[in-house]
Design a protein around this motif. Sequence first.
Motif: not given
Length: 231
Positions: A22-31, A39-50
């Motif tokens: 969760l730490v990795v995904c939240v930080v990844g989404a915020l970054v 990078w917004m596609q990665w933001h979406l991926n991190f959000g779904i993983a979260t």
Amino acid sequence: MKQLPSKTRIWDLPTRLFHWALVVCVVGALVTVKLGGNWMQWHLNFGIATLALLVFRVIWGLVGPRYARFSSFLPSIRAAWGYLCQASTAGTRQAGHNPLGAWSVYALLGVLLLQASTGLFASDDIMYQGPLSVLVSNDLVAQLTSVHKLGELVIFSLLGLHLVAIALYTIKGHGLVGPMIHGDANSQHLTTGTLPAQDDWRVRVGALVLAALLACVAWWLANAQFGVILS
């Protein structure tokens, strides 16, 4: 006389892996949301993983080992106030989340669930469109996007308080990071009669099956073309 173990297992492996994932995904989404652009596609991926991780934690909070269960740290204003008044004098502490920590956990889980859920419907009309935004009206998309943007500020505030609490407990000699890495706490620092959490192969296999199922749902959600289906 039987000697008591020096260490007591508090956090099972699935709970620990959830925490750091969760730490990795939240930080990844915020970054990635700050980087914008592609990078917004990665933001979406991190959000779904979260979101998948949070659903795992909710289920695990109902069926997991004793200290991972919500029933072991129900939020209580009276208990939190009593703990706060005695915190400076208490020589030992209870296993798992203390009454103040319980409020922190519920707040973080609630806010992150709301943030990840609204992200599925949010849109900036430029580089990002949540996979479920095509299922609702434009007005609702705009409202959920506003909530999603506001949630970012709340998350930063809660994370800041969380880090401050970890630092204060570390200064007082009750480290919180170590047990969340290896799972064990010093038995001398815990209240008498503290029982260890179950953390055998059955717990881990059950968590693995649940995580695999949620990972499949997350992958489907990240790749489903809802707009194509509707058309």
